[in-house]
Write a protein that holds these residues in place. Structure first.
Motif, mmCIF file in Angstrom:
data_model
loop_
_atom_site.group_PDB
_atom_site.id
_atom_site.type_symbol
_atom_site.label_atom_id
_atom_site.label_comp_id
_atom_site.label_asym_id
_atom_site.label_seq_id
_atom_site.Cartn_x
_atom_site.Cartn_y
_atom_site.Cartn_z
ATOM 1 N N VAL A 368 0.892 6.952 -6.969
ATOM 2 C CA VAL A 368 1.194 5.643 -7.552
ATOM 3 C C VAL A 368 0.005 4.696 -7.407
ATOM 4 C CG1 VAL A 368 2.665 3.591 -7.331
ATOM 5 C CG2 VAL A 368 3.687 5.869 -7.242
ATOM 6 N N MET A 369 -0.656 4.740 -6.250
ATOM 7 C CA MET A 369 -1.828 3.879 -6.044
ATOM 8 C C MET A 369 -2.957 4.225 -7.000
ATOM 9 S SD MET A 369 -0.860 1.720 -3.764
ATOM 10 C CE MET A 369 0.828 1.901 -4.361
ATOM 11 N N MET A 370 -3.085 5.500 -7.368
ATOM 12 C CA MET A 370 -4.084 5.877 -8.369
ATOM 13 C C MET A 370 -3.803 5.182 -9.695
ATOM 14 S SD MET A 370 -4.489 9.988 -7.662
ATOM 15 C CE MET A 370 -5.760 10.242 -8.900
ATOM 16 N N PHE A 371 -2.541 5.152 -10.082
ATOM 17 C CA PHE A 371 -2.187 4.510 -11.345
ATOM 18 C C PHE A 371 -2.406 3.002 -11.297
ATOM 19 C CE2 PHE A 371 -0.027 8.508 -12.125
ATOM 20 C CZ PHE A 371 -0.167 8.662 -13.496
ATOM 21 N N ILE A 372 -2.289 2.420 -10.138
ATOM 22 C CA ILE A 372 -2.488 0.974 -10.019
ATOM 23 C C ILE A 372 -3.966 0.610 -9.974
ATOM 24 C CG2 ILE A 372 -2.137 -1.022 -8.497
ATOM 25 C CD1 ILE A 372 0.541 0.231 -7.698
ATOM 26 N N PHE A 373 -4.762 1.390 -9.251
ATOM 27 C CA PHE A 373 -6.129 0.949 -8.961
ATOM 28 C C PHE A 373 -7.221 1.661 -9.758
ATOM 29 C CE2 PHE A 373 -3.813 -0.128 -4.980
ATOM 30 C CZ PHE A 373 -3.966 -1.502 -5.062
ATOM 31 N N HIS A 374 -7.019 2.882 -10.219
ATOM 32 C CA HIS A 374 -8.091 3.602 -10.891
ATOM 33 C C HIS A 374 -8.335 3.053 -12.295
ATOM 34 C CE1 HIS A 374 -8.794 7.341 -8.277
ATOM 35 N NE2 HIS A 374 -8.101 6.478 -7.550
ATOM 36 N N GLY A 375 -9.580 3.134 -12.697
ATOM 37 C CA GLY A 375 -9.982 2.571 -13.985
ATOM 38 C C GLY A 375 -9.330 3.227 -15.172
ATOM 39 N N TRP A 376 -8.894 4.495 -15.060
ATOM 40 C CA TRP A 376 -8.237 5.153 -16.192
ATOM 41 C C TRP A 376 -6.791 4.698 -16.355
ATOM 42 C CZ3 TRP A 376 -4.183 7.704 -14.107
ATOM 43 C CH2 TRP A 376 -4.314 8.226 -12.811
ATOM 44 N N ALA A 377 -6.300 3.881 -15.403
ATOM 45 C CA ALA A 377 -4.931 3.360 -15.502
ATOM 46 C C ALA A 377 -4.985 1.833 -15.523
ATOM 47 C CB ALA A 377 -4.099 3.897 -14.345
ATOM 48 N N LEU A 378 -4.380 1.164 -14.550
ATOM 49 C CA LEU A 378 -4.385 -0.305 -14.546
ATOM 50 C C LEU A 378 -5.736 -0.886 -14.156
ATOM 51 C CD1 LEU A 378 -0.881 -1.164 -13.014
ATOM 52 C CD2 LEU A 378 -1.583 -1.153 -15.419
ATOM 53 N N GLY A 379 -6.531 -0.137 -13.402
ATOM 54 C CA GLY A 379 -7.901 -0.567 -13.104
ATOM 55 C C GLY A 379 -7.998 -1.799 -12.214
ATOM 56 N N LEU A 380 -7.150 -1.908 -11.217
ATOM 57 C CA LEU A 380 -7.161 -3.093 -10.357
ATOM 58 C C LEU A 380 -7.992 -2.908 -9.082
ATOM 59 C CD1 LEU A 380 -3.429 -4.236 -10.614
ATOM 60 C CD2 LEU A 380 -5.428 -5.161 -11.796
ATOM 61 N N PHE A 381 -8.742 -1.819 -8.999
ATOM 62 C CA PHE A 381 -9.557 -1.589 -7.800
ATOM 63 C C PHE A 381 -10.576 -2.707 -7.628
ATOM 64 C CE2 PHE A 381 -13.254 0.160 -5.553
ATOM 65 C CZ PHE A 381 -12.639 0.630 -4.405
ATOM 66 N N GLY A 382 -10.610 -3.274 -6.424
ATOM 67 C CA GLY A 382 -11.556 -4.341 -6.115
ATOM 68 C C GLY A 382 -11.195 -5.692 -6.685
ATOM 69 N N GLU A 383 -10.045 -5.788 -7.359
ATOM 70 C CA GLU A 383 -9.659 -7.028 -8.027
ATOM 71 C C GLU A 383 -8.672 -7.872 -7.222
ATOM 72 O OE1 GLU A 383 -10.940 -8.049 -10.911
ATOM 73 O OE2 GLU A 383 -12.177 -6.249 -11.111
ATOM 74 N N LEU A 384 -7.920 -7.245 -6.332
ATOM 75 C CA LEU A 384 -6.841 -7.946 -5.638
ATOM 76 C C LEU A 384 -7.261 -8.337 -4.226
ATOM 77 C CD1 LEU A 384 -3.764 -5.765 -6.681
ATOM 78 C CD2 LEU A 384 -4.804 -7.693 -7.876
ATOM 79 N N ASN A 385 -6.893 -9.558 -3.824
ATOM 80 C CA ASN A 385 -7.177 -9.972 -2.454
ATOM 81 C C ASN A 385 -6.049 -9.489 -1.534
ATOM 82 O OD1 ASN A 385 -5.030 -11.768 -2.810
ATOM 83 N ND2 ASN A 385 -6.356 -13.521 -3.221
ATOM 84 N N ARG A 386 -6.125 -9.838 -0.278
ATOM 85 C CA ARG A 386 -5.160 -9.316 0.684
ATOM 86 C C ARG A 386 -3.715 -9.727 0.359
ATOM 87 N NH1 ARG A 386 -5.614 -6.939 5.772
ATOM 88 N NH2 ARG A 386 -7.858 -7.287 5.861
ATOM 89 N N PRO A 387 -3.423 -11.002 0.085
ATOM 90 C CA PRO A 387 -2.033 -11.349 -0.263
ATOM 91 C C PRO A 387 -1.528 -10.606 -1.498
ATOM 92 C CG PRO A 387 -3.289 -13.330 0.262
ATOM 93 C CD PRO A 387 -4.262 -12.209 0.186
ATOM 94 N N GLN A 388 -2.391 -10.436 -2.495
ATOM 95 C CA GLN A 388 -1.978 -9.723 -3.699
ATOM 96 C C GLN A 388 -1.729 -8.243 -3.410
ATOM 97 O OE1 GLN A 388 -5.414 -10.875 -5.948
ATOM 98 N NE2 GLN A 388 -4.353 -12.562 -7.000
ATOM 99 N N LEU A 389 -2.522 -7.670 -2.516
ATOM 100 C CA LEU A 389 -2.302 -6.276 -2.137
ATOM 101 C C LEU A 389 -0.956 -6.114 -1.441
ATOM 102 C CD1 LEU A 389 -5.876 -5.313 -0.872
ATOM 103 C CD2 LEU A 389 -4.745 -4.460 -2.932
ATOM 104 N N TYR A 390 -0.544 -7.112 -0.673
ATOM 105 C CA TYR A 390 0.765 -7.037 -0.022
ATOM 106 C C TYR A 390 1.898 -7.073 -1.045
ATOM 107 C CZ TYR A 390 -1.580 -7.837 4.467
ATOM 108 O OH TYR A 390 -2.378 -7.723 5.579
ATOM 109 N N ILE A 391 1.672 -7.735 -2.181
ATOM 110 C CA ILE A 391 2.676 -7.710 -3.258
ATOM 111 C C ILE A 391 2.829 -6.282 -3.787
ATOM 112 C CG2 ILE A 391 3.210 -8.521 -5.595
ATOM 113 C CD1 ILE A 391 1.792 -11.139 -4.887
ATOM 114 N N VAL A 392 1.709 -5.567 -3.901
ATOM 115 C CA VAL A 392 1.759 -4.155 -4.309
ATOM 116 C C VAL A 392 2.559 -3.353 -3.297
ATOM 117 C CG1 VAL A 392 0.376 -2.089 -4.733
ATOM 118 C CG2 VAL A 392 -0.423 -4.322 -5.569
ATOM 119 N N VAL A 393 2.347 -3.629 -2.008
ATOM 120 C CA VAL A 393 3.081 -2.919 -0.953
ATOM 121 C C VAL A 393 4.580 -3.108 -1.116
ATOM 122 C CG1 VAL A 393 3.548 -2.846 1.526
ATOM 123 C CG2 VAL A 393 1.192 -3.000 0.725
ATOM 124 N N VAL A 394 5.012 -4.358 -1.226
ATOM 125 C CA VAL A 394 6.449 -4.634 -1.324
ATOM 126 C C VAL A 394 7.034 -4.004 -2.586
ATOM 127 C CG1 VAL A 394 8.166 -6.463 -1.545
ATOM 128 C CG2 VAL A 394 6.248 -6.746 0.040
#
Length: 433
Positions: A368-394
């Motif tokens: 699931v994290m690959m689909f969220i962060f990898h460039g071939w999917a949502l491409g959010l790698f390096g884009e989210l700060n710590r609070p935003q990453l916690y939203i992904v966790v929840v």
């Protein structure tokens, strides 16, 4: 029990093949408390790993490595995660792994199997770990769980007190050795000790310069993830990162092997199944959590005073927090055992289901994290700060809790749990109820 291993026990390790009647444990044979704790642990592991999923691996400990502003003024979220999450979920999961190993063999022995079955099961797990590392995410723990599981196998017939004593002594010894080895670099790089002689001053300069080199080591995989260049990413892992599973095993071995022994001993003492009075569990649990938590807070404030520098964060994570982490891991385990029977509502049932499918949830989360962060999917790698990453966790926790229970109402096992069982017993078991 005594400490001796009988001739029959020795033969058990190298003995004859298991009879055909051997089969996995049924749902009725499961320990409800273990499922509940395992569910919370697999959820917590994502909270521990989320920064390494969504930012460069170095940012896991070192906030400066974030590719964006961390969004954590003063580093208080870093400190909160350091106290409550980092290392605690991995430690808890390791204790459960040791308990699970003995539970597996207890049932297997009753069916006439030998430890050869457990060895084969660990070999399969190691294969899963290698697939995870090279093709999904390099933060895999399955490889070295399997590796140290092999080392734990000969210890399974030890007396329970021996397992507990060796586990605790081994953990403390490892903490002292690693603590000394990583405290010295901090003293040289970050304190006046590093300027007390020309030789140390030269070493200090080299160490500070090496930080940029270490950060640059991740530029190729980071760029490949951001660009969605999966082929380059996998090739880099095979050619440049192939040694990391072994390096991680060496780094975490002083923790993993002892905690597996401790988990095995606790299981045999009835710790997870009502063998310890609830009052004692609560007393030990809160004492461990408070003492360990206060020690972590002190360490976190020290790191904060050094500006979350590379060498201070590394020493805090790997060295200084090791002993207080043991207190928190065992304290947390005690509290969860005490409170688990009362967690009978809809949330508690869904957490137990997530624990029954913990293997699928662990590897599935990485996908699931690959689909969220990898460039071939949502491409959010390096884009989210710590609070935003916690939203992904929840959000991912919600996904875990949403699918696990309905699936297990229709099927006997989680998908990967079923595959692991089929491979372990070399037989095709029914999946649907």
């Amino acid at each position: 029990m005594d400490d001796a291993v009988t001739l029959r026990d020795a033969q058990d390790f190298d003995g004859a093949d298991a009879p055909a009647a051997i089969a996995p444990v049924s749902t009725a044979e499961r320990i409800d408390t273990l499922d509940f704790i395992r569910g919370l642990a697999v959820m917590g592991i994502l909270a521990a790993n989320i920064v390494a999923f969504g930012q460069p691996f170095e940012a896991y400990m070192y906030p400066t490595a974030f590719l964006t502003d961390p969004g954590d003024p003063g580093g208080w979220m870093w400190i909160a995660q350091f106290i409550l999450i980092d290392g605690k979920m991995r430690g808890l999961f390791t204790v459960l792994f040791g308990a699970g190993m003995y539970l597996f063999m207890e049932k297997a022995w009753a069916r006439g199997a030998t430890r050869k079955l457990q060895a084969w099961r660990l070999a399969i797990l190691m294969g899963f770990g290698m697939v995870h590392f090279f093709f999904i995410w390099p933060g895999d723990i399955l490889f070295y769980y399997a590796l140290f599981g092999f080392l734990v196998l000969p210890c399974m017939k030890w007396a329970v007190k021996t397992q507990l004593r060796v586990g605790i002594a081994g953990y403390i010894l490892g903490a002292v050795l690693i603590g000394g080895s990583l405290t010295m670099p901090f003293l040289i790089a970050e304190t006046p000790f590093g300027t007390s002689s020309p030789q140390l001053a030269k070493e200090r300069a080299n160490m500070l310069a090496s930080v940029d080199t270490m950060i640059a080591h991740g530029e190729v995989p980071n760029a490949a993830i951001a660009a969605g260049d999966y082929g380059t990413l996998v090739a880099y892992r095979f050619t440049e990162q192939w040694y990391e599973p072994l390096a991680n095993a060496l780094l975490f071995g002083f923790e993993t092997f002892p905690l597996m022994l401790i988990g095995m001993a606790l299981y045999r003492m009835g710790f997870f199944s009502g063998g310890v009075a609830r009052g004692k569990l609560l007393g030990w649990g809160w004492a461990g959590m408070m003492a360990g938590g206060l020690a972590h807070l002190a360490i976190g404030l020290l790191v904060q005073s050094y500006g979350f520098s590379f060498w201070s964060t590394q020493a805090a994570f790997v060295a200084w927090s090791t002993l207080p982490r043991l207190a928190m891991v065992l304290g947390l385990a005690a509290l969860l055992v005490a409170y688990a029977p009362g967690a009978t509502g809809w949330l508690g049932e869904r957490i137990r289901a997530a624990g029954r499918a913990a293997f699928t949830n662990y590897l599935g989360t990485s996908v699931v994290m690959m689909f969220i962060f990898h460039g071939w999917a949502l491409g959010l790698f390096g884009e989210l700060n710590r609070p935003q990453l916690y939203i992904v966790v929840v959000s991912t926790w919600v996904l875990m809790l949403a699918w696990s229970k309905p699936w297990l109402e229709r099927y006997r096992y989680g998908p990967l749990e079923w595959l692991w069982r089929c491979l372990t017993y070399r037989s095709l078991f029914p999946l649907k109820k």
